[in-house]
Design an enzyme around this catalytic site. Structure first.
Site, mmCIF file in Angstrom:
data_model
loop_
_atom_site.group_PDB
_atom_site.id
_atom_site.type_symbol
_atom_site.label_atom_id
_atom_site.label_comp_id
_atom_site.label_asym_id
_atom_site.label_seq_id
_atom_site.Cartn_x
_atom_site.Cartn_y
_atom_site.Cartn_z
ATOM 1 N N SER A 255 4.824 53.704 39.836
ATOM 2 C CA SER A 255 4.903 53.456 41.381
ATOM 3 C C SER A 255 4.069 52.190 41.382
ATOM 4 O O SER A 255 3.067 51.903 40.786
ATOM 5 C CB SER A 255 4.243 54.649 42.119
ATOM 6 O OG SER A 255 3.733 54.346 43.369
ATOM 7 N N THR B 298 18.501 81.985 37.043
ATOM 8 C CA THR B 298 19.588 82.320 37.753
ATOM 9 C C THR B 298 19.060 82.024 39.303
ATOM 10 O O THR B 298 17.862 82.626 39.600
ATOM 11 C CB THR B 298 20.537 83.619 37.705
ATOM 12 O OG1 THR B 298 19.647 84.783 38.081
ATOM 13 C CG2 THR B 298 20.959 83.655 36.452
ATOM 14 N N GLU C 63 17.027 60.434 38.242
ATOM 15 C CA GLU C 63 17.123 60.192 39.888
ATOM 16 C C GLU C 63 18.570 59.261 39.828
ATOM 17 O O GLU C 63 19.497 59.477 40.929
ATOM 18 C CB GLU C 63 16.070 59.767 40.559
ATOM 19 C CG GLU C 63 14.977 60.524 40.493
ATOM 20 C CD GLU C 63 13.480 60.041 41.032
ATOM 21 O OE1 GLU C 63 13.459 59.632 42.125
ATOM 22 O OE2 GLU C 63 12.710 59.957 40.283
ATOM 23 N N SER D 92 42.912 39.738 45.649
ATOM 24 C CA SER D 92 42.258 40.669 44.666
ATOM 25 C C SER D 92 41.727 40.231 43.419
ATOM 26 O O SER D 92 41.340 40.895 42.645
ATOM 27 C CB SER D 92 43.329 41.831 44.346
ATOM 28 O OG SER D 92 44.365 41.363 43.784
ATOM 29 N N TYR E 111 56.371 51.579 45.463
ATOM 30 C CA TYR E 111 55.198 50.676 45.433
ATOM 31 C C TYR E 111 54.914 50.618 47.028
ATOM 32 O O TYR E 111 55.689 50.263 47.776
ATOM 33 C CB TYR E 111 55.180 49.426 44.876
ATOM 34 C CG TYR E 111 54.137 48.587 44.861
ATOM 35 C CD1 TYR E 111 52.832 48.949 44.135
ATOM 36 C CD2 TYR E 111 53.765 47.736 45.811
ATOM 37 C CE1 TYR E 111 51.834 48.164 44.082
ATOM 38 C CE2 TYR E 111 52.574 46.969 45.981
ATOM 39 C CZ TYR E 111 51.812 47.215 45.084
ATOM 40 O OH TYR E 111 50.275 46.459 45.194
ATOM 41 N N LYS F 270 41.754 49.670 42.211
ATOM 42 C CA LYS F 270 41.200 49.339 41.167
ATOM 43 C C LYS F 270 39.615 49.225 41.299
ATOM 44 O O LYS F 270 38.872 49.802 40.396
ATOM 45 C CB LYS F 270 41.649 47.747 41.066
ATOM 46 C CG LYS F 270 43.005 47.957 40.256
ATOM 47 C CD LYS F 270 43.675 46.671 40.187
ATOM 48 C CE LYS F 270 44.969 46.228 40.725
ATOM 49 N NZ LYS F 270 45.597 47.558 41.669
HETATM 50 N N1 ARG Z 1 47.754 43.145 43.096
HETATM 51 C C1 ARG Z 1 48.809 44.068 43.332
HETATM 52 C C2 ARG Z 1 48.061 45.436 43.307
HETATM 53 O O1 ARG Z 1 46.969 45.365 42.543
HETATM 54 C C3 ARG Z 1 49.979 43.850 42.572
HETATM 55 C C4 ARG Z 1 50.807 43.196 43.249
HETATM 56 C C5 ARG Z 1 52.040 43.999 43.763
HETATM 57 N N2 ARG Z 1 52.274 43.231 44.967
HETATM 58 C C6 ARG Z 1 53.240 43.200 45.643
HETATM 59 N N3 ARG Z 1 53.325 42.679 46.700
HETATM 60 N N4 ARG Z 1 54.406 43.740 45.303
HETATM 61 O O2 ARG Z 1 48.721 46.731 43.110
#
Ligand code: ARG
Length: 497
Positions: free
Chosen positions: A291, A169, A304, A30, A331, A339
């Site tokens: 154009s 309207t 647009e 990531s 988590y 993100k």
């Molecule tokens: N890159 C992860 C996220 O954006 C954060 C890491 C948490 N990862 C984990 N294996 N506990 O959520």
């Protein structure tokens, strides 16, 4: 896993025999998008390291080394001279790897004590969003200033008098309204979005540090000090919720969607107004495109693209909600998917807002055409009905009788080319005796006043100026109301500047 791998930006190698497969690395990676959080990750790490030194887990000189080196690393990442490599997983792992390479595992290896990437990422995404909020706010204000400028100009646009336009309207002519009034309608919606951002900030300023992986920290770190150093005002009260929830991200994403939707509705009008048929607006060359094949064309691309990108921004929001739906506590790795969409919404809105504001600020409204068409489509019919109501006729009957007037105009095709409509039929072309015949009976039956020649009275409300002036309720289109509204609007915009 080899010693090399353990400090290769993967933070979980200890219990594994072999290295990760390439496909695992690929799906897991990531850093290519979360690298934009590097600045916040570094601030978070410095605050965390300070807390570790306060309880003696880091010696003061170790802390100073870590702090100094993290700052250097931050500068290099910002400049672009330091970039992750393919073996790195995320921004956290990458930065820790570099730190350990530079200060050694004896010192750098202590930083991870007492926190998890779970509380770390939850905190730093909030820091990023809080900074983005400042930028978004700034550009929404730019947009409001453009609205304010055009609305003010239009208030004295024709011979120092307010410009009137067709109010619609169902996209059909409904009742004449001031152009200032119409522009401010877009402005108030955006002002409410700013208020939403202000309200969101209250909830976003809670730190998740101290939540650790999910159950809380056991090293006695001063989580209040960390929160304060990072600009948070409070601590999240529940470590499970702190690490598992992303409603703060979702709410922000929703507000951005709403801003985009509000701009998109305005964009749609500009696109219509820019057509030959409407001819209500002329866009500045600097904010329109041509154009490649039709040399005569001038296209409203900013509007647009605003309309198009708003769909994408809504998609980002609904995508995130869909990711969150059904996730058990606490988590889960799915949360990494929060993100990219929200980053994209921020990026797109930061493109849309300044372009739209520039387009609006430099646009020329065709006041004359707006004014000429303001009463078209029998837009003054309600004024006749209300005139009757004020004289005691029940609205249901007044509505019917006015409808008869409209029908008669259409039947006789009463028209006047000078009103700018050509084939449009207008109530003012009915004769006095037409009015007497259609309305007279009801007036005789209900009238509470003793007017003899009422046709002249009807004609008085059949003017654009008379129509708008009569709608003097607080939020109405009468110049007396709109002038107050404009002052209130400008005051509000000033509050947000
Ligand atoms: N890159 C992860 C996220 O954006 C954060 C890491 C948490 N990862 C984990 N294996 N506990 O959520």
């Amino acid at each position: 896993m080899s010693e090399d791998n353990k400090i290769a930006g993967v933070l979980w190698g200890g219990r594994f025999e072999g290295g990760p497969s390439k496909s695992l690395e690929d799906i897991s990676r990531s850093w290519h998008f979360d690298i934009r959080l590097a600045k916040y990750d570094i601030s978070g790490s410095i605050a965390h390291a300070r807390a570790l030194s306060s309880v003696g887990i880091l010696h003061v000189d170790e802390f100073e080394t870590i702090e100094r080196e993290l700052k250097v690393i931050g500068d290099e990442v910002l400049k672009g001279s330091l970039v992750p490599s393919s073996g790195d997983e995320d921004v956290h792992g990458f930065l820790e790897r570099i730190l350990i390479e530079r200060v050694g595992v004896e010192t750098g290896g202590k930083l991870r004590a007492g926190r998890s990437r779970n509380d770390q990422i939850a905190a730093i995404i909030r820091m990023y969003l809080l900074d983005s909020e400042v930028l978004i706010r700034k550009y929404v204000v730019l947009m409001l200033e453009a609205i304010e400028e055009q609305a003010t100009k239009a208030f004295t646009g024709i011979n120092k008098k307010p410009v009137v336009m067709p109010g619609r309207t169902h996209l059909q002519h409904a009742q004449p309204v001031l152009l200032t009034h119409h522009l401010l309608a877009h402005g108030w919606a955006l002002l409410r979005d700013l208020e939403r951002l202000t309200d969101w900030k209250k909830r976003a300023k809670y730190s998740t540090y101290g939540a650790s992986a999910l159950a809380g920290d056991s090293l006695g770190l001063d989580e209040n000090a960390i929160a304060k150093e990072l600009g948070f005002l409070n601590l999240e009260p529940n470590s499970i919720d702190a690490t598992a929830s992303r409603d703060i991200v979702a709410e922000f994403s929703f507000i951005l969607s709403l801003i985009a939707v509000n701009l998109s509705r305005f964009a749609e009008e500009i696109i219509l107004w820019n057509t030959k048929e409407f001819d209500f607006i002329k866009l500045d060359d600097a904010y329109s495109t041509g154009s490649s094949i039709m040399p005569q064309k001038k296209n409203p691309d900013i509007s647009e693209l605003t309309r198009g990108k708003s769909g994408r921004i809504i998609g980002n929001f609904t995508g995130l909600l869909t990711t969150l739906k059904g996730l058990p506590l606490a988590y889960n790795r799915d949360l990494q998917e929060d993100k990219e969409p929200v980053f994209d919404s921020v990026d797109q809105l930061l493109l849309i807002l300044p372009a739209f504001a520039g387009q609006l600020k430099t646009a020329q409204f065709n006041y004359k055409k707006m004014h000429l068409t303001a009463a078209g489509g029998f837009a003054l019919a309600t004024d006749i009905a209300n005139w009757l109501v004020k004289r005691g006729v029940p609205f249901r009957i007044a509505h019917e009788l006015t409808g008869e007037c409209v029908q008669l105009c259409e039947e006789r095709q009463l028209t006047d080319a000078s009103d700018g409509f050509g084939e449009d039929y207008d109530l003012k072309h009915l004769s006095d005796s037409d009015f007497e015949r259609i309305l007279g009976g009801a007036l005789k039956k209900y009238s509470i006043s003793e007017e003899v020649c009422f046709a002249a009275g009807v004609r008085e409300v059949l003017s654009i100026e008379g129509s708008v002036a009569s709608r003097s309720s607080f939020s109405g289109t009468a110049p007396s109301s709109v002038s107050k509204q404009l002052i209130n609007f400008i005051k509000k915009v000033n509050d947000f500047r």
